[in-house]
Scaffold this motif. Structure first.
Motif, short mmCIF file in Angstrom:
data_model
loop_
_atom_site.label_atom_id
_atom_site.label_comp_id
_atom_site.label_asym_id
_atom_site.label_seq_id
_atom_site.Cartn_x
_atom_site.Cartn_y
_atom_site.Cartn_z
N ASN A 36 -0.54 8.25 4.55
CA ASN A 36 -0.60 9.53 3.13
C ASN A 36 0.77 10.09 3.25
O ASN A 36 2.05 10.42 2.06
N VAL A 37 2.08 8.48 3.38
CA VAL A 37 3.28 8.91 3.70
C VAL A 37 4.09 7.96 3.07
O VAL A 37 3.74 6.41 3.27
N HIS A 38 4.93 7.66 1.50
CA HIS A 38 5.04 6.98 0.84
C HIS A 38 6.72 7.22 0.69
O HIS A 38 6.96 7.86 1.74
N LEU A 39 7.48 5.84 0.81
CA LEU A 39 8.38 6.21 0.87
C LEU A 39 9.33 6.23 -0.05
O LEU A 39 9.31 5.74 -1.33
N GLY A 40 10.23 7.95 0.12
CA GLY A 40 11.42 7.61 -0.55
C GLY A 40 12.60 7.07 -0.47
O GLY A 40 13.45 7.34 0.95
N LEU A 41 14.22 6.44 -1.87
CA LEU A 41 14.82 6.09 -1.38
C LEU A 41 16.28 7.03 -2.48
O LEU A 41 15.77 7.22 -3.25
N GLY A 44 3.34 15.98 7.45
CA GLY A 44 1.82 15.31 6.76
C GLY A 44 0.33 15.50 7.98
O GLY A 44 -0.31 15.30 7.18
N ALA A 45 1.26 15.46 8.87
CA ALA A 45 -0.20 15.07 9.85
C ALA A 45 -1.21 16.54 9.61
O ALA A 45 -2.27 16.74 10.00
N ARG A 46 -0.61 17.28 9.50
CA ARG A 46 -0.80 18.82 8.88
C ARG A 46 -1.88 18.62 7.81
O ARG A 46 -2.83 19.78 7.46
N HIS A 47 -1.37 17.94 7.14
CA HIS A 47 -1.91 17.93 6.13
C HIS A 47 -3.02 16.32 5.60
O HIS A 47 -2.21 15.45 4.60
N PRO A 48 -4.01 15.38 6.16
CA PRO A 48 -3.83 14.35 5.84
C PRO A 48 -4.67 13.69 4.60
O PRO A 48 -4.28 12.56 4.23
N ASP A 49 -4.64 14.84 4.03
CA ASP A 49 -6.04 14.07 2.33
C ASP A 49 -4.23 14.87 1.13
O ASP A 49 -4.70 14.62 0.05
N ARG A 50 -3.12 15.06 1.55
CA ARG A 50 -2.08 15.45 0.52
C ARG A 50 -1.36 14.04 0.85
O ARG A 50 -1.57 13.34 1.57
N ALA A 51 -0.49 12.99 0.35
CA ALA A 51 0.36 12.66 -0.15
C ALA A 51 1.63 12.95 -0.09
O ALA A 51 2.29 13.48 -0.94
N PHE A 52 2.86 12.31 1.29
CA PHE A 52 4.04 13.21 0.72
C PHE A 52 5.19 11.99 0.32
O PHE A 52 4.65 10.64 0.54
N ILE A 53 6.53 11.92 0.12
CA ILE A 53 7.38 11.37 0.25
C ILE A 53 8.60 11.92 1.46
O ILE A 53 8.95 12.94 1.90
N LEU A 54 8.38 10.55 1.91
CA LEU A 54 9.53 10.87 2.72
C LEU A 54 11.17 10.14 2.63
O LEU A 54 11.08 9.55 2.35
N SER A 55 11.80 10.75 3.33
CA SER A 55 13.14 9.97 2.68
C SER A 55 13.93 10.56 4.37
O SER A 55 13.79 11.16 5.47
N GLY A 56 14.80 9.91 3.92
CA GLY A 56 16.59 9.70 4.69
C GLY A 56 16.42 8.76 5.39
O GLY A 56 15.81 8.61 6.49
N ASP A 75 1.09 -1.72 0.16
CA ASP A 75 0.11 -0.47 -0.26
C ASP A 75 0.96 1.59 0.06
O ASP A 75 0.45 2.07 -0.37
N ARG A 76 2.24 1.02 0.12
CA ARG A 76 2.81 1.98 -0.39
C ARG A 76 3.63 2.43 -1.11
O ARG A 76 3.56 1.30 -1.74
N ARG A 77 3.88 3.84 -1.28
CA ARG A 77 4.23 3.84 -3.15
C ARG A 77 6.05 3.74 -2.79
O ARG A 77 6.22 5.15 -1.98
N ILE A 78 7.12 3.64 -3.83
CA ILE A 78 8.52 3.35 -3.43
C ILE A 78 9.36 4.06 -4.15
O ILE A 78 8.63 3.95 -5.78
N PHE A 79 9.85 5.56 -3.94
CA PHE A 79 10.48 6.12 -5.47
C PHE A 79 11.75 6.50 -5.30
O PHE A 79 12.67 6.20 -3.64
N PHE A 80 12.47 5.88 -6.02
CA PHE A 80 14.42 6.33 -6.30
C PHE A 80 14.22 7.76 -6.47
O PHE A 80 13.77 7.66 -7.46
N LEU A 81 14.72 8.43 -5.67
CA LEU A 81 14.73 9.83 -5.64
C LEU A 81 16.35 10.43 -5.83
O LEU A 81 16.93 9.90 -5.93
N GLY A 82 15.93 11.64 -6.50
CA GLY A 82 17.27 12.25 -7.49
C GLY A 82 18.33 11.95 -6.91
O GLY A 82 18.75 11.84 -5.75
#
Ligand SMILES: Cc1cc2nc3c(=O)[nH]c(=O)nc-3n(C[C@H](O)[C@H](O)[C@H](O)COP(=O)(O)O)c2cc1C
Length: 331
Positions: free
Chosen positions: A284-289, A259-271, A10-17
């Motif tokens: 609403n938090v997806h994963l960036g690697l 992310g919690a202040r904007h529960p209807d928006r999707a975010f990418i988390l990295s680090g 259910d999480r989308r994974i991104f390979f970030l820049g």
């Protein structure tokens, strides 16, 4: 904590820049294509090629490629798609005379902020409009090449990041309105979109005022994802590529609070995103690697075998011209 990737569905994974520096005559070469082809897979939602300069723009270093109509960009998008991931591209520009610091922590962060304000004030509406025209033209070109995810790079202290921040640019509303229009146009064309920002710059006095308001303003823009990075390159690179546990924990907290202040928006988390217990992350938090996939092209299949923190990938700071890695020896 690293969990099995199989249950990540259910999480989308991104390979970030990643600005790889794998160029020949200023264009992506065979190494660049192979780098992305071997890291794309059906487990990876999207691979976003890093720091591609908009036509007429300025690179952040000598090996930042400029987007052109040449077929190599179509080949690159096709290679990522063949590998099983959505091809994405991060569009960026610095400015004439920009020089990235080789130091990890800048000596005079307040001067970087001061110079940013002077730069933007000196540009005026006319030149700012020209920069936005270039982003629009680049987005249309990227779409023609087959990129299905377009990311605007408004992080790390590059030009767009200065223009969208009212603490730096008094005309930021104009910029935000134009970006909102671009995001809507791309969405209508069925192109996925994101905007990358820095949660903070690393200059404490600046970050103490208006930071949450800035994040909230960006989160309200109609991009599909808000990609949360941190740090300005010429202020504190430790925030961009965090390794210290305190910096990692702060970035996670700041990302989750946004992310919690904007529960209807999707975010990418990295680090080191995947090393957190992502099963506890809000939906609403997806994963960036980034570094784990640089170090091991098969990281998503071998999630215990990623980056070992050799720090060799910071090639620009180390005075080298292309990506190197202490683990991935093809670099
Ligand atoms: C060698 C290298 C090059 C990077 N190039 C870019 C870039 O071009 N654009 C960008 O937004 N971030 C860039 N980053 C930052 C990463 O996208 C990512 O946000 C950061 O490494 C933290 O994620 P991680 O802990 O998964 O590595 C780069 C990172 C590394 C290590």
């Amino acid at each position: 904590m690293i969990n099995g990737i199989a249950t990540l569905n259910d999480r989308r994974i991104f390979f970030l820049g990643v600005n790889t520096g794998f160029l020949a005559d200023g264009k992506p070469d065979e190494r660049y294509l192979r780098f992305y082809a071997t890291r794309s897979s059906s487990s990876l939602h999207c691979a976003i090629i890093g720091n591609v300069v908009v036509p007429g723009g300025y690179g952040s270093n000598a090996v930042s490629p400029t987007l052109t109509a040449e077929p190599v960009w179509t080949d690159l998008a096709a290679a990522i798609r063949r590998g099983g991931s959505m091809p994405g591209i991060q569009l960026a520009t610095a400015w004439e005379g920009y020089a990235g610091s080789r130091r990890f922590v800048g000596a005079k962060p307040h001067e970087i902020i001061q110079k940013a304000r002077q730069l933007v004030t000196g540009m005026g509406r006319g030149r700012i409009a020209g920069v936005l025209d270039s982003f629009e033209a680049a987005a249309a070109m990227a779409e023609r090449h087959g990129f299905s995810h377009i990311q605007l790079h408004a992080a790390h202290g590059y030009l767009l990041g200065l223009l969208v921040d009212s603490r730096i640019n008094s005309d930021s509303m104009y910029v935000l309105e134009r970006l909102a229009t671009l995001a809507v146009i791309l969405r209508r064309a069925k192109v996925e979109t994101s905007i990358r920002i820095s949660l903070k710059t690393g200059e404490p006095n600046f970050d103490n005022i208006g930071t949450a308001d800035f994040q909230d303003t960006i989160a309200r823009l109609p991009f599909d994802y808000i990609d949360l990075s941190s740090g300005f390159y010429n202020i504190d690179k430790r925030l961009i590529y965090p390794t210290h546990p305190n910096i990692l924990a702060a970035r996670l907290n700041e990302s989750l609070e946004t992310g919690a202040r904007h529960p209807d928006r999707a975010f990418i988390l990295s680090g080191r995103a995947i090393r957190h217990d992502w099963t506890k992350l809000p939906s609403n938090v997806h994963l960036g690697l980034c570094r784990d996939l640089i170090a091991n092209p098969n990281f998503l299949q071998e999630p215990h075998s990623g980056c070992h923190n050799h720090n060799k990938c910071h090639y620009y700071s180390r005075g080298s011209s292309h990506l190197t890695c202490g683990r991935w020896l093809n670099a």
